[in-house]
Scaffold this active site. Structure first.
Site, PDB file in Angstrom:
ATOM      1  N   CYS A 120       0.626  -1.284  -0.279  1.00 11.92           N
ATOM      2  CA  CYS A 120       0.073   0.261  -0.012  1.00 11.92           C
ATOM      3  C   CYS A 120       1.183   0.791   0.209  1.00 11.92           C
ATOM      4  O   CYS A 120       0.964   2.712  -0.757  1.00 11.92           O
ATOM      5  CB  CYS A 120      -0.838  -0.317   1.236  1.00 11.92           C
ATOM      6  SG  CYS A 120      -2.578   1.457   1.410  1.00 11.92           S
ATOM      7  N   CYS A 177      -6.630  -3.949   6.573  1.00  8.02           N
ATOM      8  CA  CYS A 177      -7.474  -2.977   6.785  1.00  8.02           C
ATOM      9  C   CYS A 177      -8.771  -3.619   6.164  1.00  8.02           C
ATOM     10  O   CYS A 177      -9.621  -3.228   6.835  1.00  8.02           O
ATOM     11  CB  CYS A 177      -6.950  -1.397   6.711  1.00  8.02           C
ATOM     12  SG  CYS A 177      -6.492  -1.684   4.284  1.00  8.02           S
TER      13      CYS A 177
END
Length: 365
Positions: free
Chosen positions: A101, A193
């Site tokens: 990410c 997440c």
């Protein structure tokens, strides 16, 4: 400077944005919408990027008096992070989605867009330091995030600011409380997440389906169990193996073969490896001449170990550990730091693990 503050809705990014404002910069806040179904991505201290988080970020931006926007990067996040995560596990590797990410979203998609809009840099709440353009560990060893930033290039670091690297997490919360931020006591997000319930095996099963196969003991070659998919395992894993063996010694995952769907397990003495071969590296600054000595960290929360780095195959590296290491899985990032005798906190670069060195291969010193 004109800065874009990436505001997740947590306490770290809130304080990072506040410190940038205090320093006199022209700051704009942005929250990244990374899921097409943000209503479901927060469960207690798990997950992030929910509508609740966007509202928390907006409230902080309002209190700071800075402009605030939400950028929808859900498609890019799915392709570059979630789909990559699933594909890596399907191939028998163990990826780090936070590292991916940072590489593909926060310091590629976001930074590129920010620079295109005339911003000078992106501010984040990562716990790491930038000194003279060099990436270093946070002063708070327990919260240090330099490992997941080790994939960034010098050009990306030139467009980054990490205001929290010189303080502890306790101090960050104190600053938030002093300012009256509602997020001052907000729990940190944990785990992955996009898997808010923490059930990675279940998440992968829903996407890859049941792919049963044998669990084989390395010492005897006998089948000691069955599994529903090699994606449910990682090299070095001890718990949740679902096996029955004749002795009471614990077993660890030694190898994963997705084509034959075989998971090989063995005792602790077989789990340690003397080194790894990696893919092509990326460097946070000038490319160091090979070979060189360094410290290497092979997991986000692993202790660094001294190593020797030399040229490997196909543009990759050969990293030889001073002490054999357990739980080194293909797909993990081997992040290299300056040797402790020098300073030990500067990140040199990283490379993805391909294979462990054969145990019979002699190590040069």
């Amino acid at each position: 400077m004109r800065l874009l503050a990436a505001m997740s809705g947590g306490v770290d990014s809130a304080v990072a944005a506040a410190l940038a404002v205090d320093a006199g910069h022209d700051v704009t806040g942005v929250h990244l919408a990374l899921s097409p179904d943000r209503q479901t991505l927060r469960s207690g201290a798990r997950g992030c990027c929910s509508v609740e988080d966007a509202h928390d970020a907006r409230r902080v931006a309002d209190e700071l008096g800075i402009p605030f926007y939400v950028w929808d990067l859900a498609d890019r996040f799915r392709e570059d992070v979630v789909d990559d995560f699933v594909a890596e596990y399907a191939a028998g590797r163990t990826p780090n989605p936070c590292l991916r990410c940072n590489e593909k979203i926060k310091f590629s998609a976001v930074l590129d867009r920010a620079l295109g809009l005339g911003f000078d840099a992106v501010v984040t709440g990562h716990h790491a330091r930038l000194e003279g353009g060099e990436l270093r560990r946070s002063v708070d060893a327990g919260k240090d995030q330099s490992y997941v930033l080790g994939v960034l290039t010098g050009e990306q670091l030139a467009g980054a600011m990490f205001p929290l690297g010189s303080m502890t997490k306790d101090r960050v919360r104190e600053i938030a409380a002093e300012r009256g931020f509602a997020v001052a006591a907000k729990p940190d997000s944990h785990d992955i997440c996009f898997i808010p319930d923490g059930d990675t095996r279940g998440f992968l099963n829903r996407r890859l389906g049941s792919l049963p196969g044998p669990v084989v003991d390395a010492a005897t070659g006998e089948q000691v169990g069955e599994h529903g998919g090699t994606y449910g395992f990682t090299v070095g894993q001890r718990r949740g193996l679902g096996i029955a063996v004749g002795d009471q010694r614990p077993r660890y995952v030694l190898a994963i073969e997705p084509v034959s769907r075989t998971v090989t397990v063995g005792t602790a003495d077989l789990a340690a490896v003397p080194g790894v071969r990696t893919g092509p590296p990326s460097w946070t600054g000038p490319v160091p001449p090979l070979p060189f000595t360094a410290e290497v960290q092979v997991r986000a929360h692993a202790a660094p170990v001294a190593c020797r780095v030399s040229a490997g195959d196909d543009g990759g590296l050969l990293i030889e550990f001073a002490e054999e290491q357990r739980g080194v899985a293909p797909g993990q990032s081997a992040v290299l730091y300056e040797p402790d005798a020098v300073r030990g906190d500067r990140v040199l670069g990283q490379s993805a693990v391909r294979t462990a060195c054969a145990t019979e291969e002699p190590l040069s010193r």
